[in-house]
Design a protein around this motif. Structure first.
Motif, mmCIF file in Angstrom:
data_model
loop_
_atom_site.group_PDB
_atom_site.id
_atom_site.type_symbol
_atom_site.label_atom_id
_atom_site.label_comp_id
_atom_site.label_asym_id
_atom_site.label_seq_id
_atom_site.Cartn_x
_atom_site.Cartn_y
_atom_site.Cartn_z
ATOM 1 N N MET A 182 -4.310 16.138 -2.721
ATOM 2 C CA MET A 182 -4.375 15.619 -1.502
ATOM 3 C C MET A 182 -2.699 15.651 -0.870
ATOM 4 N N GLY A 183 -2.272 14.833 -0.329
ATOM 5 C CA GLY A 183 -0.800 14.871 1.323
ATOM 6 C C GLY A 183 -0.918 13.595 0.812
ATOM 7 N N GLY A 184 -1.624 13.347 2.464
ATOM 8 C CA GLY A 184 -1.293 11.506 3.029
ATOM 9 C C GLY A 184 -1.821 10.591 3.089
ATOM 10 N N ASP A 185 -3.483 11.071 2.427
ATOM 11 C CA ASP A 185 -4.088 9.931 3.231
ATOM 12 C C ASP A 185 -4.571 8.410 1.374
ATOM 13 N N ALA A 186 -4.830 7.747 1.900
ATOM 14 C CA ALA A 186 -4.535 6.901 0.825
ATOM 15 C C ALA A 186 -5.971 5.482 1.510
ATOM 16 N N PHE A 187 -7.097 5.314 0.246
ATOM 17 C CA PHE A 187 -7.757 3.728 1.194
ATOM 18 C C PHE A 187 -7.363 2.832 -0.085
ATOM 19 N N ASP A 188 -7.886 2.397 0.323
ATOM 20 C CA ASP A 188 -7.899 0.937 -0.482
ATOM 21 C C ASP A 188 -8.828 -0.438 -0.462
ATOM 22 N N TYR A 189 -9.083 -1.631 -1.695
ATOM 23 C CA TYR A 189 -9.831 -2.446 -0.670
ATOM 24 C C TYR A 189 -9.869 -3.601 -2.636
ATOM 25 N N ALA A 190 -10.039 -4.895 -1.857
ATOM 26 C CA ALA A 190 -9.816 -6.070 -2.895
ATOM 27 C C ALA A 190 -10.594 -6.684 -1.924
ATOM 28 N N VAL A 191 -10.372 -8.079 -3.039
ATOM 29 C CA VAL A 191 -11.061 -9.235 -2.843
ATOM 30 C C VAL A 191 -10.244 -10.963 -3.360
ATOM 31 N N ALA A 192 -10.581 -11.272 -2.332
ATOM 32 C CA ALA A 192 -10.251 -12.844 -1.669
ATOM 33 C C ALA A 192 -10.714 -13.585 -2.190
ATOM 34 N N GLY A 193 -11.899 -14.307 -2.815
ATOM 35 C CA GLY A 193 -12.574 -15.768 -2.539
ATOM 36 C C GLY A 193 -14.165 -14.727 -1.392
ATOM 37 N N THR A 194 -14.364 -15.263 -0.439
ATOM 38 C CA THR A 194 -15.017 -14.578 -0.146
ATOM 39 C C THR A 194 -15.020 -13.059 1.160
ATOM 40 N N THR A 195 -13.863 -12.970 1.208
ATOM 41 C CA THR A 195 -12.886 -11.656 2.393
ATOM 42 C C THR A 195 -13.103 -10.714 1.350
ATOM 43 N N LEU A 196 -13.671 -9.649 2.200
ATOM 44 C CA LEU A 196 -12.972 -7.805 1.772
ATOM 45 C C LEU A 196 -12.158 -7.511 2.521
ATOM 46 N N HIS A 197 -11.249 -6.889 1.992
ATOM 47 C CA HIS A 197 -9.900 -6.476 2.423
ATOM 48 C C HIS A 197 -10.215 -5.003 2.610
ATOM 49 N N LEU A 198 -9.917 -4.496 3.397
ATOM 50 C CA LEU A 198 -10.531 -3.226 3.265
ATOM 51 C C LEU A 198 -9.128 -1.684 4.192
ATOM 52 N N SER A 199 -9.222 -1.034 4.282
ATOM 53 C CA SER A 199 -8.027 -0.270 4.711
ATOM 54 C C SER A 199 -7.929 1.064 4.250
ATOM 55 N N VAL A 200 -8.305 1.939 5.457
ATOM 56 C CA VAL A 200 -7.385 3.388 5.561
ATOM 57 C C VAL A 200 -6.418 4.212 5.794
ATOM 58 N N HIS A 206 1.628 17.034 4.832
ATOM 59 C CA HIS A 206 0.505 17.378 3.396
ATOM 60 C C HIS A 206 1.587 17.447 2.230
ATOM 61 N N ASP A 207 2.722 16.772 2.098
ATOM 62 C CA ASP A 207 3.401 17.403 1.276
ATOM 63 C C ASP A 207 3.630 16.164 -0.218
ATOM 64 N N THR A 208 4.189 16.124 -0.426
ATOM 65 C CA THR A 208 5.266 15.029 -1.735
ATOM 66 C C THR A 208 5.487 14.593 -0.860
ATOM 67 N N THR A 209 6.048 14.375 0.130
ATOM 68 C CA THR A 209 6.691 12.823 1.079
ATOM 69 C C THR A 209 5.509 12.183 2.140
ATOM 70 N N ALA A 210 4.171 12.832 1.716
ATOM 71 C CA ALA A 210 3.413 12.305 2.896
ATOM 72 C C ALA A 210 2.592 11.675 1.307
ATOM 73 N N GLY A 211 2.267 11.477 0.456
ATOM 74 C CA GLY A 211 1.734 11.314 -0.454
ATOM 75 C C GLY A 211 3.045 9.853 -0.420
ATOM 76 N N ILE A 212 4.351 9.947 -0.645
ATOM 77 C CA ILE A 212 5.435 8.846 -0.918
ATOM 78 C C ILE A 212 5.350 7.877 0.733
ATOM 79 N N THR A 213 4.529 8.408 1.030
ATOM 80 C CA THR A 213 5.277 7.566 2.542
ATOM 81 C C THR A 213 3.483 6.386 2.527
ATOM 82 N N ALA A 214 2.524 7.257 2.287
ATOM 83 C CA ALA A 214 1.295 7.071 2.109
ATOM 84 C C ALA A 214 1.344 5.844 1.038
ATOM 85 N N ASN A 215 1.819 6.051 -0.168
ATOM 86 C CA ASN A 215 1.915 4.728 -1.132
ATOM 87 C C ASN A 215 2.771 3.705 -0.333
#
Length: 394
Positions: A182-200, A206-215
Motif C-alpha cells: 500500500m501507498g497513501g490510502d487510509a480510512f478512519d471512523y470513530a464513535v462519540a455519543g450518537t455521532t459516527l465520524h467517517l473519513s477516507v 505510491h511510496d513511503t512518503t505517501a504513507g507518511i503523508t496519509a498518517n
C-alpha cells in the motif's frame, strides 16, 4: 479462562482454550485465524515464528471452515464424513461484534441447542482473548501475513481502526488493497455519543512518503476532531499540518463526514475526492454532490462547503478512492463505477453481510487487475439501520 488469560502469551492461547473447552464437553479444539486479505484460515498452534508451525490451513473460498467464516455461522461436518461412534465436529466463526477474526473447530458428544450455545460462547471468548494479545504480538502479525509487507502498508495497517464495526443502528466495513504494498490510502471512523465520524484519504504518490503523508492527515484529523472542531475546521487543521511538514510538495484528498446515528442525518465535506455514493432500497443510486475545496496540503484557499443528507433506514454509503474504479484488466478496461456499485447491490441484497460483500468485492477488483493494482484501492461502506440494533449482527 478470562482470569487465566491475563498473563499468557498468544502462543499459549491454544492450550488455554482447549483446556477450558474440555471442561465444557468440547474436545480436539483448534483456533484458526484469518489473514488480512481474508483468503486463508491458518491454525494457531503456538509453535514457530508465526505461532502456526505444523498447523493446517483452509481457504476461505471452497472449504467448510471458510463457509462458517463467510456466513458468520455454526456449521457441523456432514454425518456421512464421520466414522461410526465418532464425535460430532463443528466449525464456528470467531467474531468481535462484526469483525471476523477466524474460526474455532471443536468436537462434541452431543448435538443439541445447549451444545451449540457453548460453542458460540467459546468462539466469543476466543475472540476476546485474541484481541487482548494481537496488539503487542509480532507472532500474530506474522500469522495474518502471507507475504512480505512494505513500510507504508505497515504504517497504514497499524494506523487504521478495525475493518468492521456495529453499534447504535450502524454497521461499518472497510477494505484496502494492495494489502502488502500500500501507498497513501487510509480510512478512519470513530464513535462519540450518537455521532459516527467517517473519513477516507488518498495521499499523493505510491511510496513511503505517501504513507507518511496519509498518517499525518489521519492523526491531524483525529486531533482536531477530538478537540471539538467542525468538519471544515478539521480539514483546515489537516491542511496546516501537511503544509508544516511538506510545504506544498505533498497533499491529500479526502471526504470527512459525520452521521448522527439517532436521526440518520449525514453531514460531509469534499476535499478534492471522488464523491460518496448513496444506495437506497438496493435500487436507487446517486452521488452526494458537494463542491470540492481542493486537496488538503495544496494550499489553494478554496472555500469549504458543508452538505447534509437525511438518510432512510437501510441506506448504504460508499466512500472510496479512485483505485477501485480505475483498476484495469489486461485489455485496459476499467473496473468502473457502475460495476463497483452493481457489485455492492447484487452481493449485499440480503444474501451476504456487509463485510462479506466487501471481501468479495476486493477479490473481484484484484481478479479484474490480474492480482496486481497500479494504485491503492480503499472502500469504506456504512449502513444505517435506523435503530434496528437486533439486525446488526448475523
Amino acid at each position: 479462562m478470562v482470569q487465566a488469560s491475563h498473563t499468557v502469551t498468544l502462543e499459549q492461547l491454544p492450550d488455554l482454550v482447549a483446556q477450558h473447552a474440555a471442561g465444557a464437553g468440547l474436545y480436539d479444539v483448534a483456533v484458526f485465524v484469518v489473514d488480512i486479505r481474508e483468503t486463508v484460515l491458518r491454525r494457531l498452534t503456538g509453535e514457530g515464528r508465526d505461532a502456526a508451525g505444523g498447523g493446517q490451513e483452509f481457504t476461505v473460498q471452497g472449504s467448510l471452515p471458510g463457509q462458517a467464516y463467510q456466513r458468520v455461522d455454526l456449521l457441523a461436518e456432514p454425518a456421512s464424513d464421520r466414522t461410526p461412534g465418532r464425535r460430532r465436529r463443528w466449525w464456528v466463526a470467531v467474531t468481535d461484534g462484526v469483525e471476523r477474526l477466524g474460526v474455532v473447530r471443536a468436537d462434541s458428544d452431543t448435538d443439541d441447542e445447549p451444545t451449540r450455545d457453548i460453542l458460540r460462547d467459546l468462539a466469543s471468548m476466543t475472540a476476546l482473548l485474541l484481541l487482548s494479545k494481537r496488539s503487542f504480538s509480532d507472532s500474530y502479525a506474522r500469522l495474518v501475513h502471507t507475504e512480505p509487507m512494505n513500510v507504508a502498508a505497515e504504517m497504514q495497517w497499524n494506523l487504521t481502526p478495525p475493518p468492521a464495526y456495529a453499534g447504535h443502528g450502524v454497521t461499518v466495513g472497510a477494505v484496502m488493497e494492495p494489502a502488502y504494498q500500500m501507498g497513501g490510502d487510509a480510512f478512519d471512523y470513530a464513535v462519540a455519543g450518537t455521532t459516527l465520524h467517517l473519513s477516507v484519504f488518498d495521499a499523493m504518490g505510491h511510496d513511503t512518503t505517501a504513507g507518511i503523508t496519509a498518517n499525518v492527515a489521519v492523526a491531524a484529523c483525529r486531533n482536531a476532531r477530538r478537540q471539538g472542531a467542525s468538519l471544515a475546521e478539521t480539514s483546515e487543521q489537516v491542511e496546516q499540518a501537511l503544509l508544516q511538514q511538506f510545504s506544498t510538495s505533498r497533499y491529500v484528498t479526502g471526504i470527512l463526514a459525520g452521521l448522527d446515528m439517532a436521526s440518520g442525518r449525514l453531514t460531509w465535506i469534499n476535499r478534492g475526492h471522488p464523491l460518496p455514493i448513496l444506495i437506497r432500497d438496493n435500487r436507487w443510486t446517486t452521488e452526494l454532490a458537494c463542491p470540492p475545496a481542493g486537496p488538503m496540503g495544496a494550499d489553494l484557499g478554496l472555500p469549504v462547503t458543508e452538505r447534509t443528507e437525511q438518510l432512510q433506514p437501510g441506506d448504504r454509503l460508499l466512500f472510496y478512492t479512485d483505485g477501485i474504479i480505475e483498476a484495469r484488466d489486461a485489455r485496459g478496461d476499467e473496473f468502473g463505477r457502475d460495476r463497483f456499485v452493481g457489485f455492492i447491490r447484487r452481493h449485499h441484497a440480503g444474501r451476504h453481510t456487509l463485510h462479506e460483500t466487501l471481501r468479495r468485492l476486493m477479490a473481484a477488483v484484484m481478479d479484474h487487475n490480474d492480482g496486481r493494482l497500479a494504485d491503492d484501492a480503499t472502500v469504506l461502506l456504512t449502513e444505517w439501520r435506523g435503530g434496528h440494533q437486533d439486525e446488526l449482527t448475523p
